[in-house]
Scaffold this motif. Structure first.
Motif, PDB file in Angstrom:
ATOM      1  N   ARG A 209      54.506  46.651  38.706  1.00 32.06           N
ATOM      2  CA  ARG A 209      55.430  45.519  38.577  1.00 32.06           C
ATOM      3  C   ARG A 209      54.808  44.249  39.172  1.00 32.06           C
ATOM      4  O   ARG A 209      54.882  43.164  38.567  1.00 32.06           O
ATOM      5  CB  ARG A 209      56.749  45.853  39.294  1.00 32.06           C
ATOM      6  N   ALA A 210      54.184  44.376  40.347  1.00 34.57           N
ATOM      7  CA  ALA A 210      53.542  43.218  40.970  1.00 34.57           C
ATOM      8  C   ALA A 210      52.370  42.720  40.129  1.00 34.57           C
ATOM      9  O   ALA A 210      52.155  41.509  39.989  1.00 34.57           O
ATOM     10  CB  ALA A 210      53.074  43.574  42.382  1.00 34.57           C
ATOM     11  N   SER A 211      51.613  43.646  39.553  1.00 32.67           N
ATOM     12  CA  SER A 211      50.473  43.269  38.715  1.00 32.67           C
ATOM     13  C   SER A 211      50.943  42.477  37.492  1.00 32.67           C
ATOM     14  O   SER A 211      50.293  41.500  37.084  1.00 32.67           O
ATOM     15  CB  SER A 211      49.713  44.512  38.257  1.00 32.67           C
ATOM     16  N   GLU A 212      52.056  42.883  36.902  1.00 32.87           N
ATOM     17  CA  GLU A 212      52.606  42.166  35.750  1.00 32.87           C
ATOM     18  C   GLU A 212      53.021  40.748  36.131  1.00 32.87           C
ATOM     19  O   GLU A 212      52.793  39.792  35.379  1.00 32.87           O
ATOM     20  CB  GLU A 212      53.811  42.925  35.196  1.00 32.87           C
ATOM     21  N   GLU A 213      53.623  40.597  37.289  1.00 35.41           N
ATOM     22  CA  GLU A 213      54.102  39.281  37.727  1.00 35.41           C
ATOM     23  C   GLU A 213      52.931  38.321  37.958  1.00 35.41           C
ATOM     24  O   GLU A 213      53.053  37.118  37.717  1.00 35.41           O
ATOM     25  CB  GLU A 213      54.933  39.431  39.002  1.00 35.41           C
ATOM     26  N   LEU A 214      51.804  38.858  38.399  1.00 31.11           N
ATOM     27  CA  LEU A 214      50.634  38.024  38.675  1.00 31.11           C
ATOM     28  C   LEU A 214      50.100  37.335  37.427  1.00 31.11           C
ATOM     29  O   LEU A 214      49.557  36.226  37.509  1.00 31.11           O
ATOM     30  CB  LEU A 214      49.510  38.874  39.277  1.00 31.11           C
ATOM     31  N   VAL A 215      50.217  37.987  36.287  1.00 30.03           N
ATOM     32  CA  VAL A 215      49.570  37.466  35.072  1.00 30.03           C
ATOM     33  C   VAL A 215      50.555  36.919  34.044  1.00 30.03           C
ATOM     34  O   VAL A 215      50.157  36.556  32.942  1.00 30.03           O
ATOM     35  CB  VAL A 215      48.687  38.561  34.427  1.00 30.03           C
ATOM     36  N   LYS A 216      51.828  36.840  34.408  1.00 31.86           N
ATOM     37  CA  LYS A 216      52.811  36.273  33.473  1.00 31.86           C
ATOM     38  C   LYS A 216      52.506  34.808  33.146  1.00 31.86           C
ATOM     39  O   LYS A 216      52.685  34.347  32.028  1.00 31.86           O
ATOM     40  CB  LYS A 216      54.218  36.367  34.075  1.00 31.86           C
ATOM     41  N   ARG A 217      52.109  34.050  34.177  1.00 35.00           N
ATOM     42  CA  ARG A 217      51.770  32.641  34.038  1.00 35.00           C
ATOM     43  C   ARG A 217      50.414  32.403  34.697  1.00 35.00           C
ATOM     44  O   ARG A 217      49.918  33.243  35.448  1.00 35.00           O
ATOM     45  CB  ARG A 217      52.820  31.754  34.731  1.00 35.00           C
TER      46      ARG A 217
END
Length: 463
Positions: A209-217
């Motif tokens: 989940r944290a990895s996804e948030e890092l690359v959203k923007r």
């Protein structure tokens, strides 16, 4: 989901060489309602530890009581490990635990030949630090009806101040169980007051989940104490690179910093000085430890302080990205130097391979810790740890030669002039002297100091 809230009282601040004296924990359901009786364990002082007098004045634990009624450190560690791991899908909460309690847990387990990390990720387990969730809520102005101000209306994330402001019928006892119960109550209040943000922040304990948030923007917000209250504990970052050595870490850049300025700095200086790296603009994120991050949303720009040139700096990062990546690759490629003492060797690069190679023998050791043939271990690390476990916890099972050697080990450690991190007799008595020089020192504090001096005489070599 089952939750455990825990806290420690310790002999000092060194995770490697100090000792946990007291463990308190409460267990809750997914709504943070208590579902089991509170857990409280105490640990017998080890013969090679001189506690910090300042720490003992805070926790006010009685060493004589601990010596008489406490568990050996080996049994203490096994009991805590069982509390954390006996059931699946458990989230283990602390307060300021990432910087203190969790590290003590790692070294406590390591020192006693228990897996030092699995308790927080195996079988659906996870860990969370409530202070970070409170700071996260404050950074984004989502505290609801809760307050993070102390009695002088200054920003404070101390557990005691939060409890006084936000709870009724509180007991500030400065003991492990009381603090664990206070953490549980504050957690319940924060979830109720700011449910959406709380659940979002808690979700960051998932690496995926944290990895996804890092690359959203291309940019993201990061709430952390490292940025300071003057910046609202909040920064706007952009991702630079993966960590060159550690798979679940990344290197980011602070967008209040001009990246052109780091290019002229010495690589050797940046390697040697963590503060210099941070002040220059580098931020190392442990993605598997629940960083409080949010993908960029311009609606939150008003929460930033000191990031007026963020867009210009972001463009400069884009233009100089390859140079920044090369600098980061060199700066973060330094591994830990091997420790000179096995108690402090958890982070040595060889640990995981050695632990895996000796897993069978470690299991055999726990079946019969007082009689297992330590010569079966395939490297000296575990032989030394096994011998120290016996010497510290079951000395009656040492040979006479081993008893003499351990006695000399204790004498050498405590009487040494230059320690590797443990507290020497000289440092112990300097701390005593500093306390006694205080004005208006209370009589009960002096009584604690006198008892500490009496205790020290029982373990220090007699001249």
């Amino acid at each position: 989901m089952r939750n455990i809230f825990y806290d420690y009282e310790t002999s000092g601040f060194s995770r490697s060489f100090d000792q946990v004296f007291s463990f308190g924990a409460v267990v809750t359901d997914e709504n943070f309602n208590l579902i089991e009786d509170p857990i409280e364990l105490h640990c017998r002082p080890r013969p090679d530890i001189l506690p910090s007098p300042k720490a003992m004045l805070v926790n006010r634990l009685d060493l004589e009581m601990l010596a008489s009624n406490g568990l050996t450190e080996y049994e203490f560690a096994r009991r805590i490990h069982d509390v954390f791991t006996k059931e699946t899908n458990t989230c283990i909460f602390g307060y300021n635990s990432k910087k203190f309690d969790d590290s003590f847990t790692e070294f406590l387990f390591y020192r006693n030949l228990l897996p030092p990390y699995e308790w927080r990720f195996r079988n659906g387990n996870s860990s969370a630090d409530l202070i970070e969730l409170f700071r996260f809520a404050h950074s984004f102005g989502r505290l609801g009806g809760l307050s993070c101000l102390d009695e002088n209306n200054r920003l404070s994330f101390k557990l005691e101040d939060l409890a006084k402001r936000n709870l009724t019928n509180i007991s500030i006892a400065h003991d492990a169980l009381s603090d664990a119960m206070t953490t549980q109550r504050l957690c319940k209040e924060l979830k109720s007051s700011s449910t959406k943000l709380f659940e979002f922040g808690l979700g960051m304990r998932s690496f995926n989940r944290a990895s996804e948030e890092l690359v959203k923007r291309k940019q993201f917000f990061h709430s952390d104490v490292c940025y300071g209250a003057e910046k609202n504990n909040l920064a706007l970052l952009t991702l630079i690179a993966k960590h060159p050595l550690i798979p679940k870490r990344v290197i980011a850049w602070r967008l209040d910093k001009d990246p052109r300025e780091v290019i002229v700095l010495s690589i050797d200086d940046l390697k040697a000085d963590r503060n210099l790296r941070f002040d220059a603009g580098f931020v190392e994120l442990k993605v598997n430890r629940g960083p409080m991050i949010v993908a960029y949303n311009e609606a939150f720009n008003s929460q930033l302080i000191g990031f007026d040139h963020a867009e210009v700096n972001f463009q400069l990062v884009t233009e100089n990205l390859e140079s920044l990546r090369e600098i980061a690759s060199q700066v973060y490629s330094s591994s830990y130097s091997p420790s000179e003492d096995v108690d402090n060797a958890l982070y040595d690069s060889s640990f995981f391979n050695e632990f895996d190679a000796n897993q069978r023998y470690i299991s055999d050791f726990h079946e019969a810790p007082n009689s297992f043939n330590l010569g079966k271990f395939t490297n000296s690390r575990f032989t030394k740890l096994g011998l120290r476990i016996r010497a510290r916890n079951m000395p009656e099972h040492l040979t006479e030669t081993q008893k003499v050697r351990f006695k000399q080990f204790v004498a050498d450690r405590l009487s040494s002039e230059n320690s590797l991190g443990w507290r020497t007799a000289k440092e112990f008595y300097e701390e005593i002297a500093e306390i006694k020089e205080r004005e208006n020192i209370a009589s009960d504090d002096l009584e604690i100091i006198d008892k500490l001096c009496d205790y020290a005489k029982t373990i220090l070599p007699q001249s």
